[in-house]
Design a protein around this motif. Sequence first.
Motif, PDB file in Angstrom:
ATOM      1  N   ARG A  39       0.839  -1.185   0.000  1.00  0.00           N
ATOM      2  CA  ARG A  39       0.000   0.000   0.000  1.00  0.00           C
ATOM      3  C   ARG A  39       0.882   1.247   0.000  1.00  0.00           C
ATOM      4  NH1 ARG A  39      -2.855  -3.434  -1.215  1.00  0.00           N
ATOM      5  NH2 ARG A  39      -4.946  -3.987  -0.482  1.00  0.00           N
ATOM      6  N   HIS A  68      -1.905   0.967  -3.159  1.00  0.00           N
ATOM      7  CA  HIS A  68      -2.029  -0.021  -4.225  1.00  0.00           C
ATOM      8  C   HIS A  68      -2.082   0.700  -5.568  1.00  0.00           C
ATOM      9  CE1 HIS A  68      -3.834  -3.808  -6.075  1.00  0.00           C
ATOM     10  NE2 HIS A  68      -2.639  -4.120  -5.633  1.00  0.00           N
ATOM     11  N   THR A 109      -4.287  -0.520  -8.566  1.00  0.00           N
ATOM     12  CA  THR A 109      -5.689  -0.082  -8.588  1.00  0.00           C
ATOM     13  C   THR A 109      -5.805   1.338  -9.110  1.00  0.00           C
ATOM     14  OG1 THR A 109      -6.336  -1.557  -6.785  1.00  0.00           O
ATOM     15  CG2 THR A 109      -7.700   0.385  -7.139  1.00  0.00           C
ATOM     16  N   CYS A 167      -6.937   3.223  -1.271  1.00  0.00           N
ATOM     17  CA  CYS A 167      -5.783   2.480  -1.783  1.00  0.00           C
ATOM     18  C   CYS A 167      -4.604   2.479  -0.811  1.00  0.00           C
ATOM     19  CB  CYS A 167      -5.354   3.047  -3.132  1.00  0.00           C
ATOM     20  SG  CYS A 167      -6.573   2.755  -4.444  1.00  0.00           S
TER      21      CYS A 167
END
Length: 440
Positions: free
Chosen positions: A67, A69, A72, A100
């Motif tokens: 993280r 991320h 995404t 995220c």
Amino acid sequence: MNYSEYNFDGLIGPTHNYAGLSFGNIASATNAGAASNPKEAALQGLAKMRAAMEMGLKQGFLPPQDRPHLKTLRALGFSGTDKQIIEKAAKAEPQLLANCYAASTMWTANAGTVAPSPDTGDGKVHFTAANLAANFHRSIEADTTSRVLKHIFKDEKYFVHHPPLPGGMHFGDEGAANHGRLCKNHDDKGVHLFVYGQDGEKFPARQKLRASEAVARNHLLDPAHTIFAQQSTTALDAGAFHNDVVGVANGAVLFLHEQSFADRNAAYAAIREKAPFVEIIEAPAAAISLEDCIKSYLFNSQLLTLPASNGAGGEMALLLPQESKENPRVKAFVDETVSRNNPINRVIYKNVRESMRNGGGPACLRLRVVLSEEEAAAADRRFILDDAKITALENWVNAHYRDRIAPEDLSDPALMEESFAAMEALTVLLGMGKFFDFQR
């Protein structure tokens, strides 16, 4: 064959923060926007793991996920260098960026559902990573969770892995937080209790009946040893977003609140029919309110069977958060329960406040996996803890984690760089290679 229960705790990640992302989780909403202490959070989690080991219990861990991320964020249209992606997301979609950054994989009771080999039709250990479809920040965990579980339990002779369930919210699956196994002994064929929900007036249900039924089918469970019970909407609307907030099953004991189930009498009748050996220890609503349960996480405790080597075979301990000790009604109920003639005769209180402030107690932080000696030997031993390994993880945390993250820190690319450096060091420490998305 000798079986043992292993608790695999989630190692709390370096971006642990309070963004208030979990609708229906009262603690998460209450503490949204506060500054977190990732270093203290991770050390508290490791101290809890060490306490279980000191009781003679077998302890493993799952690593954090990478993280923020970035995979995404890229999929959602943010491009450029890693630093540019953070800067663009912080300016255009700060709430998406917070999603995220979430370190929510720490709560491994939601990592998946596990069925041990004595219970499955093919005699193997079955894993299904949860799709966690109810919350975006958790739904992006599923692929990496599957990868982690396959990495640790990779021998196909012993382990079967199922993909997360498809279908989004229609098959919303929140993992072991809504599942318990009842048995006389670990090596006996167990009875699986799946608890699902229906939407309340205030909060939606996260675990769907069809999801629980699908997991039971995939795990080749015997219908005669499987129970599906509905959680009460009263508990759900009080803040019991998962069933493990109002009840915990372990061995031959079911420890729960009177208002856990929608139809208490029918649920108890089904349990007594299929698992007549179970002792139900219930907290009456007149003594302990649902509000007390939610604030103290009394039932989000770890109910642990103490090993026979400690001279306490079959006896159980409750590992509770400090908040349970600080609530006088809860403390009185715990003391009274331990004084009675039942298997629960020991209580340990641990400080996991950093997790609790985001709505995760001791039980949220662990995934239980029952393994035979052969199955345990086939698992990746780098993720089974001993004193030297837990000390190495503590040293890693102290070297890489911040002691404060405020909401505005998420927009600073330096936090991303620090987090990735920490995860890179962890993969080296564990010999995982280029495992996470940011390394590929």
